[in-house]
Design an enzyme around this catalytic site. Structure first.
Site, PDB file in Angstrom:
ATOM      1  N   GLU A   1      11.622 -15.090  11.633  1.00  0.00           N
ATOM      2  CA  GLU A   1      10.533 -14.786  10.046  1.00  0.00           C
ATOM      3  C   GLU A   1      10.556 -16.395   9.357  1.00  0.00           C
ATOM      4  O   GLU A   1       9.216 -16.633   8.668  1.00  0.00           O
ATOM      5  CB  GLU A   1      10.695 -13.921   9.219  1.00  0.00           C
TER       6      GLU A   1
ATOM      7  N   LYS B   1      17.282  -6.321  12.720  1.00  0.00           N
ATOM      8  CA  LYS B   1      19.115  -6.441  12.799  1.00  0.00           C
ATOM      9  C   LYS B   1      19.975  -5.412  12.954  1.00  0.00           C
ATOM     10  O   LYS B   1      20.240  -4.449  12.295  1.00  0.00           O
ATOM     11  CB  LYS B   1      19.351  -7.622  11.883  1.00  0.00           C
TER      12      LYS B   1
ATOM     13  N   ASP C   1      17.074 -10.928   4.799  1.00  0.00           N
ATOM     14  CA  ASP C   1      17.089 -10.625   6.572  1.00  0.00           C
ATOM     15  C   ASP C   1      17.067  -9.725   7.195  1.00  0.00           C
ATOM     16  O   ASP C   1      18.290  -9.663   7.695  1.00  0.00           O
ATOM     17  CB  ASP C   1      16.818 -12.387   7.620  1.00  0.00           C
TER      18      ASP C   1
ATOM     19  N   ARG D   1      10.920 -19.448  10.370  1.00  0.00           N
ATOM     20  CA  ARG D   1       9.982 -20.450  10.955  1.00  0.00           C
ATOM     21  C   ARG D   1       8.272 -20.308  10.462  1.00  0.00           C
ATOM     22  O   ARG D   1       7.669 -20.868  10.278  1.00  0.00           O
ATOM     23  CB  ARG D   1       9.571 -20.520  12.286  1.00  0.00           C
TER      24      ARG D   1
ATOM     25  N   ASP E   1      20.459 -15.628   3.635  1.00  0.00           N
ATOM     26  CA  ASP E   1      19.279 -16.387   4.421  1.00  0.00           C
ATOM     27  C   ASP E   1      18.337 -17.145   2.985  1.00  0.00           C
ATOM     28  O   ASP E   1      16.966 -17.634   3.796  1.00  0.00           O
ATOM     29  CB  ASP E   1      18.770 -15.473   5.302  1.00  0.00           C
TER      30      ASP E   1
ATOM     31  N   ASP F   1      11.930 -11.009  13.313  1.00  0.00           N
ATOM     32  CA  ASP F   1      12.947 -11.541  13.093  1.00  0.00           C
ATOM     33  C   ASP F   1      12.790 -13.115  13.377  1.00  0.00           C
ATOM     34  O   ASP F   1      14.054 -14.267  12.704  1.00  0.00           O
ATOM     35  CB  ASP F   1      14.521 -11.370  14.476  1.00  0.00           C
TER      36      ASP F   1
HETATM   37  N1  BES Z   1      18.254 -16.071   9.529  1.00  0.00           N
HETATM   38  C1  BES Z   1      18.477 -15.988  10.933  1.00  0.00           C
HETATM   39  C2  BES Z   1      19.172 -16.998  11.176  1.00  0.00           C
HETATM   40  C3  BES Z   1      20.636 -17.028  11.418  1.00  0.00           C
HETATM   41  C4  BES Z   1      21.242 -15.955  11.949  1.00  0.00           C
HETATM   42  C5  BES Z   1      21.363 -17.660  10.747  1.00  0.00           C
HETATM   43  C6  BES Z   1      23.284 -15.833  11.854  1.00  0.00           C
HETATM   44  C7  BES Z   1      22.253 -18.013  10.401  1.00  0.00           C
HETATM   45  C8  BES Z   1      22.999 -16.646  11.070  1.00  0.00           C
HETATM   46  C9  BES Z   1      17.323 -15.818  11.298  1.00  0.00           C
HETATM   47  O1  BES Z   1      15.605 -15.028  10.633  1.00  0.00           O
HETATM   48  C10 BES Z   1      16.825 -14.971  12.722  1.00  0.00           C
HETATM   49  O2  BES Z   1      17.074 -14.025  12.751  1.00  0.00           O
HETATM   50  N2  BES Z   1      16.504 -15.736  13.554  1.00  0.00           N
HETATM   51  C11 BES Z   1      17.062 -15.400  14.821  1.00  0.00           C
HETATM   52  C12 BES Z   1      15.356 -15.865  16.110  1.00  0.00           C
HETATM   53  C13 BES Z   1      14.895 -14.719  17.284  1.00  0.00           C
HETATM   54  C14 BES Z   1      14.598 -13.590  17.049  1.00  0.00           C
HETATM   55  C15 BES Z   1      14.015 -15.793  18.132  1.00  0.00           C
HETATM   56  C16 BES Z   1      17.926 -15.700  15.658  1.00  0.00           C
HETATM   57  O3  BES Z   1      18.258 -16.772  15.853  1.00  0.00           O
HETATM   58  O4  BES Z   1      17.757 -14.365  16.634  1.00  0.00           O
HETATM   59 ZN    ZN Z   2      15.950 -15.618   8.480  1.00  0.00          ZN
HETATM   60 MN    MN Z   3      15.312 -13.725  10.943  1.00  0.00          MN
END
Ligand code: BES
Ligand code: ZN
Ligand code: MN
Length: 462
Positions: A311, A239, A232, A313, A250, A309
């Site tokens: 992604e 990121k 990711d 869901r 991920d 990001d």
């Molecule tokens: N894979 C990440 C979530 C994540 C980050 C899980 C660090 C565990 C540790 C996910 O795809 C993501 O990037 N989520 C974003 C969502 C936001 C853009 C609404 C997040 O949590 O910042």
């Molecule tokens: Zn992710």
């Molecule tokens: Mn993400």
């Protein structure tokens, strides 16, 4: 392409009860029993323990004159009871002076793990001959399932792209004579999975959906879904370095779903199992999906992209919609979905969202006895307003900085009908080492669901 080998007995740090090699005896002493144990020893053994500063505290190890070991233990058994021993005791074979609980023995097995694909292990784990009467099959299958999950997560994205994950699902299916079907790349559009396609289309290794089915068609249907984002980067909403560093994990949801599938099949649970793994790398190139794009999902709902990001869901919504149309008795999904879930419950607890409060309560209890903590979070419908879009049925990510794990779960809920459903937002990674839990990939909330399924559907007359 190399498959991660499905482990056998010999690799788990456990030896079957009948093993007749000579072994060092270990006395497991709970702190409450220490005084009477101490009294039963000879004066020289008492001095011997004193010289080793042994006070019976949990985690302490000492040796008696005859070469036996003494292990301090907490009064409640957990993975920690024996989980630190495989790499603290000298290499060799051990047995326990008395039988002990399943969870303690499991700790030895889970603590024997090492990830040695890219660097030789520095030593072998100490091995334990299982006490008579322990459920060796379930122990070894649980250890092997967890090792599979950990190996999948620990393998870097270069060797765990969507096509590698497909090969792993196929190897798992072949091992248990399951049926595996995979839809790849643009064929996802024929299946109306516009969301999985959009997330993965910018990567060199195309996105795909693996669909494994196993068991008797007449048995109760249980479907497990796992987020398989093999890396990711965040996509165009890239990121920062720190946030990207661990993102090989991920696909942790997919890895847990496959580990759980392994355990269910190895234990021959009488259910009709389906494992759905949407896999994609969230990468960047000229055809990457963008903020503002509108995706057409399998359920027919349109989704406006607020943030590339968010992604996970998107992968899950298409897979959950496919899962739902078959009307199984239960759908369970695992995903490393939000940083917000980690903010809420930290890295070591699985955030659980469930549309059945009774089931959530049962799972919470099971999680405690399995030393596999899950914690119920609110599927608070009043927050659904945060997912409103001006141009589509919903947005993929709420603009609000609040309740990020809840809005992610509410997004998923739009793709589920009334089917009992459990969603786990997990870390899938130990950021610190604990006994029985090495640093790295981890199978969180796997044992909790297995135990629930075993209670609900298990014991095929055996
Ligand atoms: N894979 C990440 C979530 C994540 C980050 C899980 C660090 C565990 C540790 C996910 O795809 C993501 O990037 N989520 C974003 C969502 C936001 C853009 C609404 C997040 O949590 O910042
Ligand atoms: Zn992710
Ligand atoms: Mn993400």
């Amino acid at each position: 392409m190399q498959n991660l080998s499905l482990k056998d007995f010999a690799d788990t740090g456990l030896l079957s009860a009948g093993t007749s090699t000579s072994a060092t005896t270990l006395h497991l002493i709970e702190s409450t029993e220490f005084a009477s144990f101490h009294d039963s020893l000879s004066t020289s053994d008492q001095q011997w323990l004193k010289r080793q500063a042994f006070t019976g505290k949990s985690g302490q190890v000492a040796w008696l004159e005859n070469g036996d070991g003494v292990i301090g233990a907490a009064s409640e058994d957990s993975l920690a009871t024996l989980g630190g021993l495989p790499y603290t005791l000298p290499e060799g074979v051990y047995r326990l002076s008395a039988t002990t609980s399943f969870i303690a023995l499991l700790g030895w097995g889970l603590g024997s793990y090492s990830f040695d694909r890219y660097k030789a292990a520095s030593r072998e784990p100490a091995q334990l001959i299982l006490p008579d009467g322990s459920d060796a099959a379930e122990l070894v299958n649980t250890v092997a399932a967890t090792y599979l999950t950990r190996d999948l997560i620990n393998t870097p994205a270069q060797d765990m792209a969507p096509s590698h994950l497909q090969a792993e699902v196929e190897a798992l299916g072949a091992a248990f004579k399951a049926n595996v079907r995979t839809v790849i790349g643009d064929e996802l559009l024929d299946l109306e999975c516009g969301a999985i396609h959009a997330v993965g289309r910018a990567a060199d290794d195309p996105p795909r959906l693996m669909d494994l089915t196993w068991g008797n068609a007449d048995d109760p249907k249980v479907t497990i879904v796992g987020k398989g984002v093999t890396f990711d980067s965040g996509g165009l909403n890239l990121k920062p370095a720190g946030g990207m560093r661990l993102m090989k994990k991920d696909m942790g949801g997919a890895a847990i779903a496959l580990g759980l599938g392994y355990l269910i099949m190895a234990q021959n649970l009488p259910i009709r199992l389906r494992v759905l793994i949407p896999a994609a790398e969230n990468a960047i190139s000229g055809n990457a999906f963008r903020p503002g794009d509108v995706l057409h999902t399998h359920k027919g709902l349109t989704v406006e992209i607020d943030n590339t990001d968010a992604e996970g869901r998107l992968l899950l919504c298409d897979a959950l919609s496919i899962a739902t149309s078959e009307k199984p008795e239960l759908i369970v999904d695992y995903a490393t979905l939000t940083g917000a879930a980690r903010g809420a419950v930290g890295a070591e607890i699985a955030a659980m969202f469930c549309n059945d409060d009774g089931l959530a309560q049962d799972l919470t209890q099971i999680g405690k006895t399995e030393d596999d903590t899950v914690w119920a979070m609110p599927l608070h419908d009043d927050y659904a307003y945060m997912l409103k879009s001006n141009v589509a049925d919903l947005v993929n990510s709420a603009a609000s900085p609040y309740a990020g794990a809840v809005t992610a779960a509410l997004f998923l809920k739009r793709f589920i009908d009334d089917i009992p459903w459990v969603h786990f937002d997990v870390m899938a990674f130990n950021i610190r080492k604990r006994p029985g839990r090495p640093e790295g990939g981890e199978a969180m909330a796997l044992r909790t669901i297995y135990r629930h399924l075993d209670r609900q559907y298990g014991a095929k007359g055996d």
